[in-house]
Write a protein that holds these residues in place. Structure first.
Motif, short mmCIF file in Angstrom:
data_model
loop_
_atom_site.label_atom_id
_atom_site.label_comp_id
_atom_site.label_asym_id
_atom_site.label_seq_id
_atom_site.Cartn_x
_atom_site.Cartn_y
_atom_site.Cartn_z
N ARG A 73 0.82 -1.22 0.00
CA ARG A 73 0.00 0.00 0.00
C ARG A 73 0.85 1.26 0.00
O ARG A 73 0.33 2.35 0.18
N LYS A 74 2.17 1.06 -0.16
CA LYS A 74 3.13 2.17 -0.23
C LYS A 74 3.11 3.04 1.03
O LYS A 74 3.36 4.24 0.98
N GLU A 75 2.82 2.42 2.18
CA GLU A 75 2.84 3.13 3.45
C GLU A 75 4.20 3.03 4.13
O GLU A 75 4.48 3.78 5.06
N ILE A 76 5.03 2.09 3.67
CA ILE A 76 6.43 2.02 4.09
C ILE A 76 7.28 1.85 2.83
O ILE A 76 6.79 1.37 1.80
N ASP A 77 8.55 2.25 2.93
CA ASP A 77 9.42 2.27 1.75
C ASP A 77 10.21 1.00 1.52
O ASP A 77 10.57 0.68 0.41
N GLN A 78 10.50 0.26 2.59
CA GLN A 78 11.39 -0.87 2.49
C GLN A 78 10.62 -2.19 2.54
O GLN A 78 9.84 -2.42 3.46
N SER A 79 10.89 -3.04 1.57
CA SER A 79 10.30 -4.38 1.56
C SER A 79 11.17 -5.30 2.41
O SER A 79 12.39 -5.12 2.49
N ILE A 80 10.54 -6.27 3.05
CA ILE A 80 11.32 -7.27 3.80
C ILE A 80 11.73 -8.43 2.90
O ILE A 80 12.51 -9.27 3.29
N ASP A 81 11.18 -8.47 1.70
CA ASP A 81 11.47 -9.55 0.76
C ASP A 81 12.71 -9.20 -0.06
O ASP A 81 12.91 -8.04 -0.42
N PRO A 82 13.52 -10.20 -0.38
CA PRO A 82 14.68 -9.93 -1.23
C PRO A 82 14.22 -9.48 -2.62
O PRO A 82 13.10 -9.76 -3.04
N PRO A 83 15.09 -8.76 -3.34
CA PRO A 83 14.71 -8.32 -4.69
C PRO A 83 14.34 -9.52 -5.56
O PRO A 83 14.94 -10.59 -5.46
N GLN A 84 13.36 -9.32 -6.42
CA GLN A 84 12.91 -10.41 -7.28
C GLN A 84 13.81 -10.55 -8.49
O GLN A 84 14.30 -9.57 -9.04
N ARG A 85 13.99 -11.80 -8.86
CA ARG A 85 14.78 -12.12 -10.04
C ARG A 85 13.98 -11.79 -11.28
O ARG A 85 12.81 -12.16 -11.40
N LYS A 86 14.58 -11.09 -12.22
CA LYS A 86 13.94 -10.78 -13.50
C LYS A 86 14.09 -12.00 -14.39
O LYS A 86 15.18 -12.51 -14.60
N LEU A 87 12.97 -12.46 -14.92
CA LEU A 87 12.95 -13.61 -15.82
C LEU A 87 12.79 -13.14 -17.25
O LEU A 87 12.37 -11.99 -17.49
N PRO A 88 13.08 -13.99 -18.24
CA PRO A 88 12.87 -13.60 -19.64
C PRO A 88 11.41 -13.20 -19.89
O PRO A 88 10.49 -13.59 -19.16
N ASP A 89 11.19 -12.44 -20.94
CA ASP A 89 9.88 -11.84 -21.23
C ASP A 89 8.69 -12.81 -21.19
O ASP A 89 7.67 -12.47 -20.61
N PRO A 90 8.77 -13.99 -21.79
CA PRO A 90 7.57 -14.85 -21.74
C PRO A 90 7.14 -15.17 -20.31
O PRO A 90 5.95 -15.21 -20.01
N TYR A 91 8.09 -15.35 -19.43
CA TYR A 91 7.78 -15.65 -18.03
C TYR A 91 7.19 -14.42 -17.34
O TYR A 91 6.20 -14.52 -16.61
N GLU A 92 7.82 -13.27 -17.57
CA GLU A 92 7.33 -12.02 -16.96
C GLU A 92 5.93 -11.69 -17.49
O GLU A 92 5.07 -11.25 -16.73
N ASP A 93 5.71 -11.92 -18.78
CA ASP A 93 4.38 -11.67 -19.36
C ASP A 93 3.34 -12.58 -18.70
O ASP A 93 2.24 -12.14 -18.39
N TYR A 94 3.70 -13.84 -18.52
CA TYR A 94 2.79 -14.78 -17.88
C TYR A 94 2.49 -14.34 -16.45
O TYR A 94 1.32 -14.33 -16.03
N LEU A 95 3.52 -13.98 -15.69
CA LEU A 95 3.32 -13.55 -14.30
C LEU A 95 2.42 -12.31 -14.23
O LEU A 95 1.54 -12.22 -13.38
N SER A 96 2.64 -11.39 -15.14
CA SER A 96 1.83 -10.17 -15.16
C SER A 96 0.37 -10.51 -15.48
O SER A 96 -0.56 -10.04 -14.81
N TYR A 97 0.17 -11.35 -16.48
CA TYR A 97 -1.17 -11.77 -16.87
C TYR A 97 -1.84 -12.52 -15.72
O TYR A 97 -3.00 -12.26 -15.37
N TYR A 98 -1.10 -13.42 -15.10
CA TYR A 98 -1.65 -14.23 -14.01
C TYR A 98 -2.05 -13.34 -12.83
O TYR A 98 -3.11 -13.51 -12.25
N GLN A 99 -1.20 -12.38 -12.51
CA GLN A 99 -1.50 -11.48 -11.40
C GLN A 99 -2.75 -10.64 -11.69
O GLN A 99 -3.60 -10.46 -10.83
N GLN A 100 -2.87 -10.17 -12.91
CA GLN A 100 -4.02 -9.33 -13.27
C GLN A 100 -5.32 -10.13 -13.32
O GLN A 100 -6.37 -9.65 -12.90
#
Length: 181
Positions: A73-100
């Protein structure tokens, strides 16, 4: 804290989980009050670690949920989770679609990202081209992936992780199929 707990109820969390998190979050509030720290110093990895040490090393799942809730909710600036690994486009597209389309939590999406990242590494290691993948290759990946996991004693399954590579491969293959007229 109240907003996070209310969100948990409206999101369908089990009553037992809700109660355990409520008790833990109230304990965290007392812990913070005793520390007399400012807002910016409350939501840090160090403070979370200090609270977990205070709890004799037990994980603070409720506090972690609150941190994620506030970060999303952007009420704090720091995430406790490690940075996410960027995957190749087909994977990122799938994740984006799945999340939406599924409106899943960031925690569940991170878990799916880890499975797909491991799946990607498996394909790269064996020089398997994603668009030409076969079910037998997905099965081999899943067998290797789950080799170190135990079955859930209640359901006799590994949860929903087994679905991610299958669903991803099906979506990818159906996207490249020409439409019939």
């Amino acid at each position: 804290i109240d907003e996070c707990l209310q969100w948990m109820l409206s999101s369908g969390y089990a009553r037992g989980t809700y109660e355990a998190y409520r008790v833990e979050l109230n304990g965290f509030l007392r812990f913070i009050d005793q520390k007399q720290v400012g807002w910016k110093d409350i939501f840090t990895i160090d403070m979370l670690s200090e609270f977990e040490r205070f709890k004799r090393g037990r994980p603070a799942a409720g506090v972690r949920k609150l941190f994620r809730f506030l970060f999303e909710r952007k009420e704090i600036d720091q995430s406790i989770d490690p940075p996410q690994r960027k995957l190749p486009d087909p994977y990122e597209d799938y994740l984006s679609y799945y999340q939406q389309t599924q409106q899943i939590s960031s925690t569940r999406l991170a878990r799916i990202r880890k499975v797909l990242g491991t799946f990607y590494d498996y394909l790269e290691e064996d020089s398997i081209n994603l668009p030409s993948i076969r079910i037998a290759q997905i099965d081999a990946f899943l067998q290797e992936f789950f080799a170190n996991f135990s079955l859930n004693p209640r359901s006799g399954s590994h949860g929903n992780f087994h679905q991610s590579p299958y669903v991803f491969a099906i979506c990818l293959n159906s996207a490249k199929q020409p439409k019939k007229t």
